[in-house]
Design an enzyme around this catalytic site. Structure first.
Site, PDB file in Angstrom:
ATOM      1  CB  ALA A 105      29.870  58.760  47.230  1.00  0.00           C
ATOM      2  CG  PHE A 106      32.414  55.225  50.793  1.00  0.00           C
ATOM      3  CD1 PHE A 106      31.768  54.177  51.445  1.00  0.00           C
ATOM      4  CD2 PHE A 106      32.355  56.484  51.358  1.00  0.00           C
ATOM      5  CE1 PHE A 106      31.096  54.390  52.638  1.00  0.00           C
ATOM      6  CE2 PHE A 106      31.687  56.701  52.544  1.00  0.00           C
ATOM      7  CZ  PHE A 106      31.048  55.657  53.190  1.00  0.00           C
ATOM      8  CE  LYS A 107      27.193  56.984  52.953  1.00  0.00           C
ATOM      9  NZ  LYS A 107      28.113  58.136  53.033  1.00  0.00           N
ATOM     10  CG  ASP A 108      28.539  54.406  43.688  1.00  0.00           C
ATOM     11  OD1 ASP A 108      27.313  54.586  43.770  1.00  0.00           O
ATOM     12  OD2 ASP A 108      29.299  55.190  43.096  1.00  0.00           O
ATOM     13  CB  ALA A 111      24.439  51.076  47.200  1.00  0.00           C
TER      14      ALA A 111
END
Ligand SMILES: *Cc1c(COP(=O)(O)O)cnc(C)c1O
Length: 428
Positions: A105-108, A111
């Protein structure tokens, strides 16, 4: 760079302090005091730059001298350890795939960037920082993976028992080390409430709690990187670009607008939402009325009061007229989203998941109004993460990617809690 609180009732702080605090003491979001556009030559020459070079130019003024240049370059290199392809879906429409990272997911991106900044700030200190996050699914996995093994940082993830998918649960409960998962007997809002309460609890001050969602500048700002990468790939078509972001907390779209402030030629932004339509209603009726979130199949966007919308308004200095020239927002039902997943696949063979499909729908709606433009929607997660929705709709079986396979046979470790007191006991 100095940051001020959008509630205007807290001292200005530098990058490090803003990252460590997450939210300002007056509960406002931090916002950079100045934004200086990049030189024209940067955009002229962008196709000859590496992704690392582009990212460094985009972020360096926001970090200032608080992380030395070579360290910042290292953080960027570790953040961008995967691809961000713009894949053609149909004529003049591209999917910017943000799901090729470790948790898909793009949140990688945010994060990984934030965790490494914290690791740098803690390099000589024994002071521990505790990252406390509530997740409805995707954030938890990305934060767990991004922060694994980072010095001086303990991560505590609260998730609603039985309300996240099996893959998502594995991603946040199997890593061990400095990552702890708390399985809450309740719904997502209960997790969120406990986290908010903990941030306000003076008896927990010594824990140095911070957040890892897009209210934190170190998660939000690096999300500009891939908007630059999209432009780098599509510039050759020489057409006005329309960017559609499937939006929940409006962090991605806000990063896109920030990129435009740096000079990136994006002609128009579309915030595509599911039934949680606070922003489209605001633009239609002129009053901002958040309401409790409702559950949808694009559940990472089930947000009733998008936290970054205030930053977007600040980027337009609260001038609604200017804002509406650049920005539209459309809401779509689950039925429309399901139909779009089927329709896209039927016509083009492309497999979209529910969030990307909402982005696609918003893009199509806008492109019908603005001919001769090129459209990009963000595909924010891999379809495998929403296989319960995608497989039956398309009547197919998705192969399991290696990133996912590697967590499926690991042992789940979580601590069950029910009340805020349980959380406090766990923290102390
Ligand atoms: C978090 C998330 C979103 C929403 O992004 P915002 O930046 O909060 O608007 C969309 N899609 C997926 C898959 C997500 O995980």
């Amino acid at each position: 760079m100095q940051y001020f609180s959008l509630n205007k009732n807290a001292p200005r702080v530098g990058f490090e302090e803003a990252v460590i605090q997450g939210l300002a003491p007056d509960r406002g979001l931090y916002f950079p005091e100045s934004i200086t556009p990049l030189p024209h030559s940067f955009f002229k020459n962008i196709e000859n730059l590496s992704r690392e070079e582009i990212a460094f130019e985009a972020i360096k003024q926001f970090v200032g001298d608080e992380i030395p240049e070579n360290e910042l370059k290292q953080i960027i290199a570790e953040t961008l350890c995967f691809d961000f392809p713009c894949v053609p879906v149909e004529e003049d429409i591209y999917s910017l795939e943000l799901f090729h990272g470790p948790t898909m997911a793009f949140k990688d991106v945010g994060a990984r960037f934030m965790s490494r900044c914290l690791g740098y700030f803690n390099r000589h200190s024994d002071k521990k920082v505790t990252v406390l996050v509530a997740t409805s699914g995707d954030t938890g996995g990305a934060v767990a993976s991004g922060f694994l093994g980072v010095k001086g940082v303990e991560v505590i993830i609260l998730y609603p028992s039985g309300k996240v998918s099996e893959i998502q649960e594995r991603q946040l409960t199997t890593l061990g080390k400095n990552i702890k998962a708390l399985e809450v007997d309740g719904v997502f809002d209960d997790c969120q409430d406990m986290v908010k309460k903990a941030f306000l609890d003076d008896s927990l001050k010594h824990k140095n709690l911070t957040s890892a969602n897009s209210i934190n500048i170190a998660r939000w700002l690096p999300q500009m990187f891939y908007i630059f990468f999209a432009y780098q790939q599509l510039k050759k078509h020489n057409k006005p670009l329309i960017l559609s972001c499937p939006s929940g907390n409006f962090g991605n779209i806000c990063a896109g607008i920030m990129a435009k402030r740096l000079g990136l030629p994006i002609a128009h932004f579309v915030a595509s939402t599911n039934a949680n339509d606070t922003v489209p209603r605001f633009l239609a009726a002129g009053n901002y009325e958040p309401k409790p979130s409702v559950a949808t199949i694009s559940n990472a966007m089930d947000v009733g009061n998008p936290s970054n919308f205030i930053r977007i308004q600040q980027l337009y200095r609260f001038n609604l007229e200017e804002f509406e020239k650049d920005f539209t927002s459309h809401s779509f039902s689950d039925t429309e989203t399901e139909k779009a997943i089927q329709d896209i696949h039927h016509r083009t063979q492309y497999i979209a998941e529910p969030h990307g499909a909402v982005g696609y729908l918003g893009l199509k709606k806008e492109m019908a109004k603005q001919s001769d433009s090129l459209g990009v929607f963000l595909e924010t997660a891999h379809p495998i993460k929403f296989l319960d929705v995608v497989e039956p709709l398309l009547d197919l079986k998705l192969p399991i990617p290696k990133q996912i396979e590697s967590v499926l046979d690991k042992e789940k470790i979580s601590v069950k809690i029910k009340t805020y007191e349980d959380l406090k006991t766990f923290l102390s």
